[in-house]
Motif scaffolding. Structure first.
Motif, PDB file in Angstrom:
ATOM      1  N   ILE A  13       0.862  -1.184   0.000  1.00  0.00           N
ATOM      2  CA  ILE A  13       0.000   0.000   0.000  1.00  0.00           C
ATOM      3  C   ILE A  13       0.902   1.239   0.000  1.00  0.00           C
ATOM      4  N   ASP A  35      -7.149  -1.914  -9.209  1.00  0.00           N
ATOM      5  CA  ASP A  35      -7.898  -1.060  -8.268  1.00  0.00           C
ATOM      6  C   ASP A  35      -9.032  -0.326  -8.987  1.00  0.00           C
ATOM      7  N   HIS A  39     -13.026  -0.662  -8.302  1.00  0.00           N
ATOM      8  CA  HIS A  39     -13.932   0.465  -7.992  1.00  0.00           C
ATOM      9  C   HIS A  39     -15.152   0.455  -8.913  1.00  0.00           C
ATOM     10  N   ARG A  65     -16.358   4.221  -0.029  1.00  0.00           N
ATOM     11  CA  ARG A  65     -15.208   3.311   0.083  1.00  0.00           C
ATOM     12  C   ARG A  65     -14.355   3.603   1.319  1.00  0.00           C
ATOM     13  N   LYS A  79     -14.067  -8.526   5.682  1.00  0.00           N
ATOM     14  CA  LYS A  79     -13.043  -8.384   4.618  1.00  0.00           C
ATOM     15  C   LYS A  79     -13.112  -9.602   3.691  1.00  0.00           C
ATOM     16  N   GLU A  83     -13.977  -9.684  -0.243  1.00  0.00           N
ATOM     17  CA  GLU A  83     -12.999 -10.242  -1.190  1.00  0.00           C
ATOM     18  C   GLU A  83     -13.607 -11.400  -1.989  1.00  0.00           C
ATOM     19  N   LEU A  86     -15.774  -9.771  -4.592  1.00  0.00           N
ATOM     20  CA  LEU A  86     -15.130  -8.939  -5.622  1.00  0.00           C
ATOM     21  C   LEU A  86     -14.047  -9.663  -6.432  1.00  0.00           C
ATOM     22  N   HIS A  87     -13.213 -10.463  -5.757  1.00  0.00           N
ATOM     23  CA  HIS A  87     -12.029 -10.985  -6.454  1.00  0.00           C
ATOM     24  C   HIS A  87     -12.334 -11.780  -7.733  1.00  0.00           C
ATOM     25  N   PRO A 113      -2.348  -5.135  -6.723  1.00  0.00           N
ATOM     26  CA  PRO A 113      -1.769  -4.953  -5.394  1.00  0.00           C
ATOM     27  C   PRO A 113      -1.550  -6.278  -4.647  1.00  0.00           C
ATOM     28  N   LEU A 114      -2.489  -7.231  -4.801  1.00  0.00           N
ATOM     29  CA  LEU A 114      -2.401  -8.471  -4.018  1.00  0.00           C
ATOM     30  C   LEU A 114      -1.896  -9.652  -4.857  1.00  0.00           C
ATOM     31  N   SER A 157      -2.018  -5.982   6.758  1.00  0.00           N
ATOM     32  CA  SER A 157      -2.947  -6.925   6.120  1.00  0.00           C
ATOM     33  C   SER A 157      -2.350  -7.514   4.839  1.00  0.00           C
ATOM     34  N   GLN A 158      -1.184  -6.983   4.433  1.00  0.00           N
ATOM     35  CA  GLN A 158      -0.559  -7.486   3.208  1.00  0.00           C
ATOM     36  C   GLN A 158       0.766  -8.181   3.536  1.00  0.00           C
TER      37      GLN A 158
HETATM   38  C1  LIG Z   1     -11.741  -1.636   0.953  1.00  0.00           C
HETATM   39  C2  LIG Z   1     -12.012  -0.706  -0.214  1.00  0.00           C
HETATM   40  C3  LIG Z   1     -13.494  -0.433  -0.360  1.00  0.00           C
HETATM   41  C4  LIG Z   1     -11.281   0.637   0.091  1.00  0.00           C
HETATM   42  O1  LIG Z   1     -11.345   1.478  -1.045  1.00  0.00           O
HETATM   43  P1  LIG Z   1     -10.282   2.682  -1.220  1.00  0.00           P
HETATM   44  O2  LIG Z   1     -10.724   3.493  -2.392  1.00  0.00           O
HETATM   45  O3  LIG Z   1     -10.108   3.384   0.092  1.00  0.00           O
HETATM   46  O4  LIG Z   1      -8.891   1.980  -1.526  1.00  0.00           O
HETATM   47  P2  LIG Z   1      -8.383   1.358  -2.914  1.00  0.00           P
HETATM   48  O5  LIG Z   1      -9.419   0.431  -3.462  1.00  0.00           O
HETATM   49  O6  LIG Z   1      -7.907   2.430  -3.826  1.00  0.00           O
HETATM   50  O7  LIG Z   1      -7.160   0.444  -2.420  1.00  0.00           O
HETATM   51  C5  LIG Z   1      -5.936   1.069  -2.004  1.00  0.00           C
HETATM   52  C6  LIG Z   1      -4.956  -0.002  -1.644  1.00  0.00           C
HETATM   53  O8  LIG Z   1      -5.406  -0.724  -0.494  1.00  0.00           O
HETATM   54  C7  LIG Z   1      -4.938  -2.046  -0.570  1.00  0.00           C
HETATM   55  N1  LIG Z   1      -6.069  -2.983  -0.472  1.00  0.00           N
HETATM   56  C8  LIG Z   1      -7.306  -2.872  -1.019  1.00  0.00           C
HETATM   57  N2  LIG Z   1      -8.051  -3.958  -0.742  1.00  0.00           N
HETATM   58  C9  LIG Z   1      -7.270  -4.762   0.009  1.00  0.00           C
HETATM   59  C10 LIG Z   1      -7.466  -6.028   0.604  1.00  0.00           C
HETATM   60  N3  LIG Z   1      -8.630  -6.685   0.463  1.00  0.00           N
HETATM   61  N4  LIG Z   1      -6.445  -6.570   1.314  1.00  0.00           N
HETATM   62  C11 LIG Z   1      -5.276  -5.927   1.462  1.00  0.00           C
HETATM   63  N5  LIG Z   1      -5.016  -4.724   0.907  1.00  0.00           N
HETATM   64  C12 LIG Z   1      -5.997  -4.153   0.188  1.00  0.00           C
HETATM   65  C13 LIG Z   1      -4.224  -2.175  -1.924  1.00  0.00           C
HETATM   66  O9  LIG Z   1      -2.840  -1.989  -1.765  1.00  0.00           O
HETATM   67  C14 LIG Z   1      -4.788  -1.054  -2.732  1.00  0.00           C
HETATM   68  O10 LIG Z   1      -3.896  -0.639  -3.751  1.00  0.00           O
HETATM   69  C15 LIG Z   1     -11.443  -1.299  -1.535  1.00  0.00           C
HETATM   70  O11 LIG Z   1     -10.041  -1.331  -1.497  1.00  0.00           O
HETATM   71  C16 LIG Z   1     -11.966  -2.697  -1.826  1.00  0.00           C
HETATM   72  O12 LIG Z   1     -13.072  -2.841  -2.293  1.00  0.00           O
HETATM   73  N6  LIG Z   1     -11.115  -3.744  -1.561  1.00  0.00           N
HETATM   74  C17 LIG Z   1     -11.487  -5.118  -1.828  1.00  0.00           C
HETATM   75  C18 LIG Z   1     -11.027  -5.515  -3.219  1.00  0.00           C
HETATM   76  C19 LIG Z   1      -9.540  -5.742  -3.248  1.00  0.00           C
HETATM   77  O13 LIG Z   1      -9.043  -6.713  -2.649  1.00  0.00           O
HETATM   78  N7  LIG Z   1      -8.800  -4.830  -3.918  1.00  0.00           N
HETATM   79  C20 LIG Z   1      -7.362  -4.870  -3.999  1.00  0.00           C
HETATM   80  C21 LIG Z   1      -6.886  -5.793  -5.050  1.00  0.00           C
HETATM   81  S1  LIG Z   1      -7.615  -5.497  -6.608  1.00  0.00           S
END
Ligand SMILES: CC(C)(COP(=O)(O)OP(=O)(O)OC[C@H]1O[C@@H](n2cnc3c(N)ncnc32)[C@H](O)[C@@H]1O)[C@@H](O)C(=O)NCCC(=O)NCCS
Ligand SMILES: Nc1ncnc2c1ncn2[C@@H]1O[C@H](COP(=O)(O)OP(=O)(O)OP(=O)(O)O)[C@@H](O)[C@H]1O
Length: 198
Positions: A13, A35, A39, A65, A79, A83, A86-87, A113-114, A157-158
């Motif tokens: 992150i 990301d 969204h 968000r 969480k 996931e 969405l995943h 990111p993951l 968390s990562q």
């Molecule tokens: C929790 C949410 C709503 C927060 O949204 P927000 O706009 O604040 O953050 P954004 O999506 O831009 O994420 C920013 C960063 O957070 C980290 N992050 C996001 N989701 C996760 C997750 N499930 N686990 C660990 N890190 C995460 C990543 O490094 C990402 O680049 C959003 O991140 C989400 O829906 N996450 C679940 C989907 C997911 O796992 N996305 C990341 C991989 S594609």
């Protein structure tokens, strides 16, 4: 076939993936951004979010968000629910876009990111955007305005960034200023062009 020319762009992150993605685009590389896809899918899932987490996580026609993030990073079961929903959708969309990119028969990046946490992508090569953890925390706090405690919770968390660095094919060092980063990106692009020269 998907992922044939794909290189995973990953990191922790706030280590600078989006900044690197913009610099790569300026250097002529194509980038698919997980990301952004996530969204878009969340925006289409307002009713699911309302039913699953409650209407306080919806703001008009959009998912809040920031609020949903605060909730899920403190509630592991929530969480997981988010996931699991969405995943698969994110992966399906990435696969579709990847198939399109492969038609150009030239390498492109997929910002995931993951990538190392979820080994669901059959991508062999990866580039990690690296900053030591203290700089990562400093930039994260500055960008998002979260408390140090909240920021550390999300970082934890990562997979630790040093471990991702060990797994990467290539590393882009983002521990210094933007001028240095620009140089790192240019060198990376040159390397890729050299390797994939026909
Ligand atoms: C929790 C949410 C709503 C927060 O949204 P927000 O706009 O604040 O953050 P954004 O999506 O831009 O994420 C920013 C960063 O957070 C980290 N992050 C996001 N989701 C996760 C997750 N499930 N686990 C660990 N890190 C995460 C990543 O490094 C990402 O680049 C959003 O991140 C989400 O829906 N996450 C679940 C989907 C997911 O796992 N996305 C990341 C991989 S594609
Ligand atoms: N070399 C640098 N020097 C100073 N600030 C930087 C540098 N690189 C990136 N930043 C800043 O650090 C923050 C994090 O960068 P960026 O948003 O690109 O990270 P990210 O890895 O895409 O984050 P996320 O995982 O949350 O999507 C941003 O505010 C960005 O402007």
């Amino acid at each position: 076939m998907a992922y044939e020319y794909a290189i995973a762009l990953t990191g922790g992150i706030a280590t600078g993936k989006s900044t690197v993605a913009s610099l790569l685009a300026l250097n002529g590389m194509r980038v698919i951004d997980a990301d952004t896809i996530s969204h878009e899918i969340l925006d289409d899932s307002v009713e699911w979010v309302r039913e699953t987490f409650g209407s306080e996580y919806v703001n008009g026609t959009k998912v809040d968000r920031t609020k949903l993030g605060s909730y899920i990073f403190s509630h592991p079961a929530a969480k997981k629910t988010l996931e699991e929903y969405l995943h698969p959708k994110i992966q399906a969309e990435i696969q579709k876009r990847s198939e399109k990119q492969d038609e150009f028969q030239f390498p492109y990046l997929i910002d995931i990111p993951l990538f190392f946490e979820n080994s669901n992508y059959p991508i062999k090569e990866s580039v990690v955007v690296y900053t030591p953890e203290d700089i990562q925390l400093e930039r994260f706090v500055k960008r998002n305005g979260y408390s140090k405690e909240e920021s550390l919770k999300r970082i934890a968390s990562q997979m630790p960034i040093d471990k991702k660095k060990e797994k990467a094919t290539w590393i882009i060092d983002n521990s210094k200023n933007l001028k240095h980063l620009q140089n790192e990106v240019e060198q990376f692009v040159e390397k890729i062009k050299e390797i994939y020269k026909k």
